[in-house]
Design a protein around this motif. Structure first.
Motif, PDB file in Angstrom:
ATOM      1  N   THR A  93      57.394 -60.150 106.021  1.00 43.06           N
ATOM      2  CA  THR A  93      56.353 -60.137 107.047  1.00 43.06           C
ATOM      3  C   THR A  93      55.251 -59.139 106.692  1.00 43.06           C
ATOM      4  N   THR A  94      55.646 -58.005 106.140  1.00 44.24           N
ATOM      5  CA  THR A  94      54.682 -56.953 105.807  1.00 44.24           C
ATOM      6  C   THR A  94      53.865 -57.288 104.567  1.00 44.24           C
ATOM      7  N   TYR A  95      54.518 -57.843 103.547  1.00 43.56           N
ATOM      8  CA  TYR A  95      53.851 -58.012 102.258  1.00 43.56           C
ATOM      9  C   TYR A  95      53.562 -59.467 101.880  1.00 43.56           C
TER      10      TYR A  95
ATOM     11  N   ASP B 147      66.065 -57.668 101.863  1.00 41.26           N
ATOM     12  CA  ASP B 147      65.239 -57.638 103.068  1.00 41.26           C
ATOM     13  C   ASP B 147      66.129 -57.726 104.308  1.00 41.26           C
TER      14      ASP B 147
ATOM     15  N   THR C 255      61.546 -58.147 107.435  1.00 42.44           N
ATOM     16  CA  THR C 255      60.516 -57.119 107.574  1.00 42.44           C
ATOM     17  C   THR C 255      59.635 -57.015 106.336  1.00 42.44           C
ATOM     18  N   PHE C 256      60.258 -57.030 105.159  1.00 37.59           N
ATOM     19  CA  PHE C 256      59.469 -56.898 103.933  1.00 37.59           C
ATOM     20  C   PHE C 256      58.541 -58.092 103.754  1.00 37.59           C
TER      21      PHE C 256
END
Length: 253
Positions: free
Chosen positions: A205-207, A197, A202-203
């Motif tokens: 936060t998104t998932y 990440d 980012t990953f």
């Protein structure tokens, strides 16, 4: 050899008598009232000092494979803290953030600052690496499987849980995170390809991936997202196996 095994085996910390000796509090009349903000601040500081103490870290290290024992240790610490300050119920401490959501001292509390999830810890009945390696070997020919290394759940310098679990500091630059991923793959013979990440997480936060989660993306859409059990708050990888089996049946693979 049998005698050595008996000596080296950790005692049953789930036993009432064993757990009650972890920490002791002078017997006195305890209050059911809600403490002031300043008292809650002092409670949190005291709890943090206990969690980070060498003796508690050694206990966490000793029982790092026993989730029930870890729970007993941490619950005992919190109960000791509230009784130390003359109060009776541990929720006085656990509700600190909801009572004082804007207080900077409480927001910086040890387990609040570094906790990125409210759904509990992951409990697996077998080695996670072994299980994931089996998954990869079984299905790599039919689908792409990836692991993504995100922020450390129990970094040595943030939320240590004994020296066995907390063996690295929280990376502050991407190269450190990449290096941790490489070392993990080599040390544990981790077979699945691993991505890392970004330092902006980012990953995650998104998932919502912290500390552990698994997903299925099919034709560009998220079609399966692991959810923790309602009572155990743990993730069951059998659910992923079941989804894959259903997918194979549907596609006649």
């Amino acid at each position: 050899m049998h005698g050595m095994d008996v000596v080296n085996k950790p005692p049953d910390i789930g036993n009432d008598q064993s757990s009650s000796t972890l920490l002791s509090t002078v017997q006195r009349e305890l209050s059911d009232d809600l403490p002031s903000l300043e008292t809650v601040r002092q409670m949190i500081k005291y709890e943090t000092s206990l969690r980070l103490s060498e003796s508690v870290q050694q206990l966490l290290d000793l029982y790092h494979k026993d989730d029930n024992a870890i729970t007993v240790i941490l619950d005992s610490i919190q109960q000791h803290v509230v009784e130390h300050f003359g109060y009776s119920h541990v929720n006085i401490l656990r509700s600190a953030l909801s009572r004082f959501p804007d207080d900077p001292v409480i927001k910086e509390a040890f387990y609040i600052k570094h906790n990125k999830i409210t759904q509990g810890l992951v409990n697996q009945g077998e080695s996670a690496v072994e299980r994931i390696n089996k998954l990869f070997r079984s299905h790599a020919s039919a689908m792409q499987l990836l692991t993504i290394y995100i922020a450390e759940a129990h970094a040595r310098d943030q939320w240590p849980a004994g020296k066995t679990i907390s063996c690295v500091d929280q990376p502050t630059i991407l190269e450190q995170r990449l290096n941790n991923a490489r070392q993990f793959k080599n040390k544990y013979n981790f077979e699945m390809p691993m991505l890392v990440d970004s330092m902006n997480n980012t990953f995650h936060t998104t998932y919502g991936s912290w500390p552990f989660r698994f997903y299925v993306i099919n034709n560009g859409k998220l079609v399966f997202k692991a959810e923790p059990g309602e009572t155990t708050y743990s993730y069951d990888m059998d659910e992923l196996d079941a989804w894959i089996a259903s997918f194979y049946q549907e596609k006649n693979i």
